[in-house]
Design a protein around this motif. Structure first.
Motif, PDB file in Angstrom:
ATOM      1  N   LEU A  14       0.826  -1.212   0.000  1.00 18.75           N
ATOM      2  CA  LEU A  14       0.000   0.000   0.000  1.00 18.75           C
ATOM      3  C   LEU A  14       0.858   1.259   0.000  1.00 18.75           C
ATOM      4  N   GLY A  15       2.172   1.077  -0.045  1.00 14.05           N
ATOM      5  CA  GLY A  15       3.071   2.224  -0.134  1.00 14.05           C
ATOM      6  C   GLY A  15       3.248   2.715  -1.566  1.00 14.05           C
ATOM      7  N   ILE A  16       2.902   1.888  -2.550  1.00 12.52           N
ATOM      8  CA  ILE A  16       3.154   2.273  -3.956  1.00 12.52           C
ATOM      9  C   ILE A  16       2.248   3.432  -4.376  1.00 12.52           C
ATOM     10  N   GLY A  17       2.860   4.531  -4.730  1.00  9.54           N
ATOM     11  CA  GLY A  17       2.084   5.711  -5.151  1.00  9.54           C
ATOM     12  C   GLY A  17       2.131   5.879  -6.650  1.00  9.54           C
ATOM     13  N   GLN A  18       1.656   4.880  -7.362  1.00  6.73           N
ATOM     14  CA  GLN A  18       1.676   4.946  -8.828  1.00  6.73           C
ATOM     15  C   GLN A  18       0.373   4.412  -9.381  1.00  6.73           C
ATOM     16  N   PRO A  19       0.042   4.780 -10.630  1.00  9.91           N
ATOM     17  CA  PRO A  19      -1.236   4.302 -11.169  1.00  9.91           C
ATOM     18  C   PRO A  19      -1.245   2.799 -11.431  1.00  9.91           C
ATOM     19  N   THR A  20      -2.397   2.192 -11.266  1.00  8.41           N
ATOM     20  CA  THR A  20      -2.620   0.803 -11.657  1.00  8.41           C
ATOM     21  C   THR A  20      -2.218   0.631 -13.118  1.00  8.41           C
ATOM     22  N   PRO A  21      -1.498  -0.434 -13.458  1.00 12.50           N
ATOM     23  CA  PRO A  21      -1.156  -0.644 -14.873  1.00 12.50           C
ATOM     24  C   PRO A  21      -2.386  -0.585 -15.785  1.00 12.50           C
ATOM     25  N   ARG A  22      -3.530  -1.100 -15.305  1.00 12.21           N
ATOM     26  CA  ARG A  22      -4.750  -1.074 -16.128  1.00 12.21           C
ATOM     27  C   ARG A  22      -5.144   0.352 -16.514  1.00 12.21           C
ATOM     28  N   ILE A  64       5.105  -6.768   6.986  1.00 16.86           N
ATOM     29  CA  ILE A  64       5.668  -7.550   5.879  1.00 16.86           C
ATOM     30  C   ILE A  64       5.428  -9.043   6.127  1.00 16.86           C
ATOM     31  N   ALA A  65       5.540  -9.458   7.393  1.00 12.97           N
ATOM     32  CA  ALA A  65       5.289 -10.868   7.720  1.00 12.97           C
ATOM     33  C   ALA A  65       3.840 -11.245   7.391  1.00 12.97           C
ATOM     34  N   ARG A  66       2.951 -10.241   7.357  1.00 13.20           N
ATOM     35  CA  ARG A  66       1.553 -10.514   7.001  1.00 13.20           C
ATOM     36  C   ARG A  66       1.238 -10.092   5.568  1.00 13.20           C
ATOM     37  N   ASN A  67       2.283  -9.916   4.770  1.00 17.32           N
ATOM     38  CA  ASN A  67       2.111  -9.600   3.347  1.00 17.32           C
ATOM     39  C   ASN A  67       1.399  -8.281   3.067  1.00 17.32           C
ATOM     40  N   VAL A  68       1.710  -7.291   3.867  1.00 18.65           N
ATOM     41  CA  VAL A  68       1.196  -5.955   3.557  1.00 18.65           C
ATOM     42  C   VAL A  68       2.308  -4.953   3.876  1.00 18.65           C
ATOM     43  N   GLU A  69       2.385  -3.920   3.054  1.00 19.02           N
ATOM     44  CA  GLU A  69       3.417  -2.897   3.303  1.00 19.02           C
ATOM     45  C   GLU A  69       2.819  -1.503   3.243  1.00 19.02           C
ATOM     46  N   PHE A  70       3.586  -0.560   3.760  1.00 19.92           N
ATOM     47  CA  PHE A  70       3.195   0.852   3.732  1.00 19.92           C
ATOM     48  C   PHE A  70       4.476   1.662   3.781  1.00 19.92           C
ATOM     49  N   MET A  71       4.357   2.964   3.696  1.00 24.45           N
ATOM     50  CA  MET A  71       5.538   3.828   3.807  1.00 24.45           C
ATOM     51  C   MET A  71       5.576   4.421   5.211  1.00 24.45           C
ATOM     52  N   PRO A  72       6.598   4.102   5.994  1.00 24.84           N
ATOM     53  CA  PRO A  72       6.667   4.677   7.337  1.00 24.84           C
ATOM     54  C   PRO A  72       6.903   6.188   7.296  1.00 24.84           C
ATOM     55  N   GLY A  73       6.311   6.885   8.264  1.00 29.30           N
ATOM     56  CA  GLY A  73       6.341   8.356   8.286  1.00 29.30           C
ATOM     57  C   GLY A  73       7.736   8.947   8.266  1.00 29.30           C
ATOM     58  N   ILE A  74       8.689   8.257   8.870  1.00 35.40           N
ATOM     59  CA  ILE A  74      10.041   8.816   8.999  1.00 35.40           C
ATOM     60  C   ILE A  74      10.657   9.156   7.640  1.00 35.40           C
ATOM     61  N   LYS A  75      10.229   8.427   6.593  1.00 40.58           N
ATOM     62  CA  LYS A  75      10.773   8.678   5.245  1.00 40.58           C
ATOM     63  C   LYS A  75      10.465  10.087   4.750  1.00 40.58           C
ATOM     64  N   GLU A  80      -7.389  -5.006   5.666  1.00 39.33           N
ATOM     65  CA  GLU A  80      -7.675  -6.105   6.596  1.00 39.33           C
ATOM     66  C   GLU A  80      -6.368  -6.604   7.230  1.00 39.33           C
ATOM     67  N   ARG A  81      -5.359  -6.805   6.393  1.00 43.16           N
ATOM     68  CA  ARG A  81      -4.065  -7.289   6.911  1.00 43.16           C
ATOM     69  C   ARG A  81      -3.439  -6.246   7.833  1.00 43.16           C
ATOM     70  N   LEU A  82      -3.527  -4.993   7.418  1.00 43.20           N
ATOM     71  CA  LEU A  82      -2.944  -3.915   8.225  1.00 43.20           C
ATOM     72  C   LEU A  82      -3.634  -3.831   9.589  1.00 43.20           C
ATOM     73  N   ALA A  83      -4.950  -4.001   9.571  1.00 42.22           N
ATOM     74  CA  ALA A  83      -5.708  -3.942  10.829  1.00 42.22           C
ATOM     75  C   ALA A  83      -5.221  -5.037  11.771  1.00 42.22           C
ATOM     76  N   GLY A  84      -4.924  -6.205  11.210  1.00 39.91           N
ATOM     77  CA  GLY A  84      -4.395  -7.306  12.028  1.00 39.91           C
ATOM     78  C   GLY A  84      -3.083  -6.912  12.686  1.00 39.91           C
ATOM     79  N   VAL A  85      -2.234  -6.216  11.945  1.00 39.82           N
ATOM     80  CA  VAL A  85      -0.922  -5.820  12.465  1.00 39.82           C
ATOM     81  C   VAL A  85      -1.076  -4.746  13.540  1.00 39.82           C
ATOM     82  N   ILE A  86      -1.908  -3.770  13.275  1.00 40.18           N
ATOM     83  CA  ILE A  86      -2.038  -2.659  14.234  1.00 40.18           C
ATOM     84  C   ILE A  86      -2.763  -3.115  15.501  1.00 40.18           C
ATOM     85  N   ALA A  87      -3.736  -4.020  15.322  1.00 43.46           N
ATOM     86  CA  ALA A  87      -4.492  -4.508  16.479  1.00 43.46           C
ATOM     87  C   ALA A  87      -3.594  -5.305  17.415  1.00 43.46           C
TER      88      ALA A  87
END
Ligand SMILES: Cc1ncc(COP(=O)(O)O)c(C=O)c1O
Length: 408
Positions: free
Chosen positions: A47-55, A360-371, A399-406
């Motif tokens: 979910l960190g990718i800030g680019q358009p869907t190839p479609r 990442i262990a739950r197959n979801v990613e994001f961009m951490p704020g520190i960047k 859904e995956r992210l919610a699992g990590v944050i919870a």
């Protein structure tokens, strides 16, 4: 020659590393470019990718535009181009922008770039010297930070709130230091999606005039408005204040075109077009701008923008609803009115850098704020984007992210 221009010999590097990626339900691996500069394993939802869907990359529109362009008489698109960019392209661009901004745009104030990134680099080359201070927002676009570092500039990070950059803080800081320029992303900011209020835009233009402050306004997300009409772009004040506005087709047509523009007072444009880079190589991207001129004249760019706004707006609403449903109330965010991003603030004691390994262990990613921080802060924040994935994948990612944050 242009004052303050320093000779820079830089190795050409690409913004993104290309890697294999297999998004959920897309059925097969595809090659994408990631801003994360890393290999994304199959099954991961980044979910960190800030680019358009190839479609959403407009192959057919560009093919039609290229066919139209190839029927034009003459061969000048394959020659060195005018330093400022082709006049007919700039006229078509001015008409397009006039509709987006609901205000007339003068083609004489437009100059073609290789994209906003090159615009930032060019401004650094021409208007700063190594060691200079610059003002940036906290947070700011993480890859602009890299360009500033290449130029050995020293960023001073200034605070924002829900109405954007605090202009009073800029004025206060001007008492202490004199920056080469202020870099701001006024509309649908990366990463926060915050929109600078109309009153603050006027305040900033006034400040620029009073202090002769060069304002570099990165307005690449301005056309991507979903739920409200943004205030006029800073581009609209570029003849009455020292403002250079940067725009790009990366967010509204296709990043692979590497085509953007800058808008400034004609005398500023005249200064920029005299730079050594353009003197030697001519205007950038004459061929691509010939094709995009056709896309503009045939209404294809406008049609594409409508499609993007509709698609992103629906995705954004689905993603925000899921975030509200699934994340604890202690996680704060505001639904963006445009752009690509949702910025989450977790409780102060949480570190999204640590959280990323669990994600990442739950197959979801994001961009951490520190960047996005110029002072190693924002550790409790993270950026998500709804530009790359279709809604079902976004919902699965949440859904995956919610699992990590919870868990924490
Ligand atoms: C704020 C901002 N500026 C510039 C860029 C890069 O634009 P371009 O592809 O036109 O170089 C991006 C893309 O991520 C961005 O978010």
């Amino acid at each position: 020659m242009t004052k303050g221009r320093k000779p820079v010999k830089r190795k050409l590097t690409t913004k993104f590393s290309v890697h294999k990626f297999e998004p959920l339900d897309y059925g097969r691996a595809m090659t994408v470019a990631s801003s994360a500069q890393k290999e994304i394993p199959p099954g991961m939802i980044d979910l960190g990718i800030g680019q358009p869907t190839p479609r959403l990359l407009p192959n057919e529109a560009i093919a039609r535009a290229a066919a139209d362009c190839s029927r034009r008489p003459g061969r000048m698109l394959l020659a060195y181009g005018a330093e400022q960019g082709d006049a007919q392209f700039r006229t078509a661009l001015a008409r397009f922008l006039g509709a987006v901004y609901s205000a007339p745009v003068d083609p004489a104030g437009l100059m073609v770039t290789n994209g906003a990134s090159q615009g930032i680099d060019l401004v650094c080359t021409l208007f700063s010297q190594a060691g200079d201070t610059i003002f940036v927002e906290e947070p700011t676009y993480f890859l602009a930070r890299k360009i500033f570092a290449d130029h050995r500039l020293k960023p001073v990070a200034l605070p924002m709130d829900s109405d954007g950059l605090l202009i009073d803080a800029v004025e206060e800081e001007l008492k202490r230091s004199r920056p080469a320029f202020l870099y701001t992303i006024p509309t649908y900011h990366n990463p926060t999606s915050v929109c600078l209020s109309g009153a603050r835009r006027e305040q900033l233009a006034g400040l620029s005039r009073r202090h002769d402050l060069l304002v570099v306004a990165d307005e690449v997300y301005h056309p991507l408005a979903y739920t409200a009409v943004p205030p006029p772009p800073l581009a609209a004040s570029c003849t009455s204040a020292r403002i250079i506005s940067l725009g790009s087709f990366s967010k509204i047509l296709a990043p692979g075109l590497r085509l953007g523009w800058l808008q400034a007072a004609p005398e500023t444009v005249a200064r920029i077009v005299q730079c050594g880079l353009l003197d030697s190589g001519g205007g950038v991207n004459p061929f691509t701008s010939g094709v995009v001129r056709s896309a503009l004249e045939l209404g294809l760019a406008e049609e594409n923008l409508r499609l993007l706004k509709d698609t992103y707006s629906r995705r954004m609403q689905a993603m925000c609803a899921a975030l509200r449903r699934r994340l604890p109330a202690s996680v704060r965010f505001t639904d963006p009115a445009g752009g690509f991003f949702v910025w989450l603030a977790l409780p102060e004691n949480m570190d999204t850098g640590d959280l990323l390994a669990k994600a990442i262990a739950r197959n979801v990613e994001f961009m951490p704020g520190i960047k996005f921080s110029s002072r190693e802060g924002l550790k409790n924040c993270l950026r998500l984007s709804f530009a790359y994935y279709e809604t079902p994948e976004l919902l699965e990612g949440v859904e995956r992210l919610a699992g990590v944050i919870a868990v924490d």
